[in-house]
Structure formats: structure tokens, C-alpha cells
Design an enzyme around this catalytic site. Sequence first.
Site, PDB file in Angstrom:
ATOM      1  N   ASP A  11       0.861  -1.183   0.000  1.00  0.00           N
ATOM      2  CA  ASP A  11       0.000   0.000   0.000  1.00  0.00           C
ATOM      3  C   ASP A  11       0.896   1.232   0.000  1.00  0.00           C
ATOM      4  OD1 ASP A  11      -2.501   1.431   0.100  1.00  0.00           O
ATOM      5  OD2 ASP A  11      -2.078   1.891   2.182  1.00  0.00           O
ATOM      6  N   SER A  12       0.330   2.348  -0.421  1.00  0.00           N
ATOM      7  CA  SER A  12       1.080   3.594  -0.382  1.00  0.00           C
ATOM      8  C   SER A  12       1.331   4.045   1.046  1.00  0.00           C
ATOM      9  CB  SER A  12       0.325   4.689  -1.141  1.00  0.00           C
ATOM     10  OG  SER A  12      -0.950   4.896  -0.558  1.00  0.00           O
ATOM     11  N   CYS A  74      -4.138  -1.394  -2.299  1.00  0.00           N
ATOM     12  CA  CYS A  74      -4.232   0.052  -2.486  1.00  0.00           C
ATOM     13  C   CYS A  74      -5.101   0.292  -3.710  1.00  0.00           C
ATOM     14  CB  CYS A  74      -2.829   0.626  -2.701  1.00  0.00           C
ATOM     15  SG  CYS A  74      -2.781   2.388  -3.144  1.00  0.00           S
ATOM     16  N   GLU A 160      -4.724   9.412   8.670  1.00  0.00           N
ATOM     17  CA  GLU A 160      -3.287   9.267   8.915  1.00  0.00           C
ATOM     18  C   GLU A 160      -2.772  10.229   9.988  1.00  0.00           C
ATOM     19  OE1 GLU A 160      -0.736   8.854   5.588  1.00  0.00           O
ATOM     20  OE2 GLU A 160      -1.622   6.888   5.160  1.00  0.00           O
ATOM     21  N   CYS A 194     -11.270   2.852  -0.636  1.00  0.00           N
ATOM     22  CA  CYS A 194      -9.934   3.220  -0.157  1.00  0.00           C
ATOM     23  C   CYS A 194      -9.735   2.466   1.140  1.00  0.00           C
ATOM     24  CB  CYS A 194      -9.809   4.721   0.072  1.00  0.00           C
ATOM     25  SG  CYS A 194      -8.232   5.211   0.841  1.00  0.00           S
ATOM     26  N   HIS A 196      -8.089   3.067   3.676  1.00  0.00           N
ATOM     27  CA  HIS A 196      -8.079   3.883   4.900  1.00  0.00           C
ATOM     28  C   HIS A 196      -9.482   4.050   5.487  1.00  0.00           C
ATOM     29  CE1 HIS A 196      -4.096   5.080   3.516  1.00  0.00           C
ATOM     30  NE2 HIS A 196      -3.900   5.752   4.628  1.00  0.00           N
TER      31      HIS A 196
END
Length: 276
Positions: A11-12, A74, A160, A194, A196
Amino acid sequence: MQAISPIGVFDSGYGGLTVFKSIVQQLPQYDYLYLGDNARSPYGPRSFDTVYEYTLQCVQWFFAQGCPLVILACNTASAKALRTIQQHDLPKMPDSGNRVLGVIRPTTEIIGQFSQTGKVGILGTKGTVTSNSYPIEIEKFWPQLQVYQQACPMWVPLVENNEHNGDGADFFVQEYLQQLLAQDAEIDTLLLACTHYPLLHKKIQQYAPAGTRIVAQGDIVANSLVDYLQRHPQMEQRISKHALRHFYTTDDTRSFDEQASVFYGTAVQSQHLNLV
């Protein structure tokens, strides 16, 4: 590190850990490497060429570590880089038996099962939405579905920066949901496109209309991987099975470990990787 042939999960940043967590729960016997390219995150606003370049570099690193199979956990990398890597790069690599899979196809194969109205909303990064990957793939499996998209550029930074439970998150969750539902009030299924976004699940549920189905990708991707390995025994046999997990980040390991535990659910100890 002992000689192993793990599954690579990429993942990024941190979000792929929500998918990785589900994969490990369902397939705990395998060895895994997780890489977060946090130094170059987020991928969402970056160009197709840049995302492809970064993703390919990371895939090549996984292969160099002995991974025969890499999962792009991702959505942006899956949308902007996966097809090119599969069709252009893999055939030219020395070990053409290695494979790279993404998170979009497993999700689009079953998304129609969740909707009663036939109207589905996609919540994703700007890069994922701009790629139009979800409407294109959903059309192949569920041509009768109406698909609407909404970019949510503030959601990844909120997560994040550990602000996903704060009041600021309420504002941005409401804003993007209102923009999506303004396209069609009968949307009854929201896909969190996504990795996240599962950390915002409670707030999304709070501000979505009653009865709305909210679909995260972790278990879907894990189920798809189980099926893939059953259908490809030659790949399954190549993967080592010592229940090892190794975590890497291209950024600061202390910061990664602290944040990663929120996504993964347990303590993480990472190693630094310099790709430049």
C-alpha cells in the site's frame, strides 16, 4: 531474514493494513511481507505515470525478496498501475510465473449483491475516482447497476493524522456524503474504495441514511485470495508457510509502528526500506 517465499502486500501507506489484517485472519499459515511507501504517500493526487512508476518499483522489490505473489492493497495503485504491470511488465520479467493482484476486481465482482435499489455509491481518492476503474469494472459484472462516485480528498489525511474520531472528521464525512447523495437519493450501498476508510466506518454509518449498506474491502479481498489459491495450486505450493510477518516502510519506522497498530489491530515492528 531466513529464505522464504512470502506473499507481498503493498500500500502507499497504512490503509492496506486493514486488508492485510483480514488476509492474515483467513490465511494465517502463510509468510507475508508488508510494505508501506509512506515516504511518497499519498498516491491519490499523483499522476497515472507517477503511481505506475512507484508501484512497479515496489513490486520489483517484492519479487527480489522472493515473493511469487503480490497483492496491491491500495485502490489507487490498483486503478492506475495494476493493468499495465500485468500486461506490460510481468511478461518481460525473468520469472514470468510471478503474479500481481489488486483490490478492485474482487470488489466489483460481488458489489451488486449488496444493493436493493440498484444504485451504488463509490467513495474513493481523487486518483481512484478519476481513473473511472470502478464504473468500468462494475459494468462488466453488473450492467444493470447505476454507479455514482465521490472523491473524498480529506479522508486519508484525517485518518493518517489520527483525527478520524474527532469533530473535524464529522464535517468532512457529512460534506462528501451529501455531495454523493445529491447525485441520487436512492443510493443504498456505499463502497469504501480506499483501504483507509474503514477507520471512518462509524462516522459514515452515523451520517448515511438509515439502512444504507456500507461495504469495506478487507474480507472481500481475503475471500478472493482464498479462492485464488485454491484455483492455482501451483502458486499456493510456491508460498512458504511459517506464519511469519515482516513489515517495511519507506519512512520513519517509529511513526509507522505507532500508526500501523491502529490499522492492523496489534503492535507492529517495522524495518526501514530506502527505495531511492
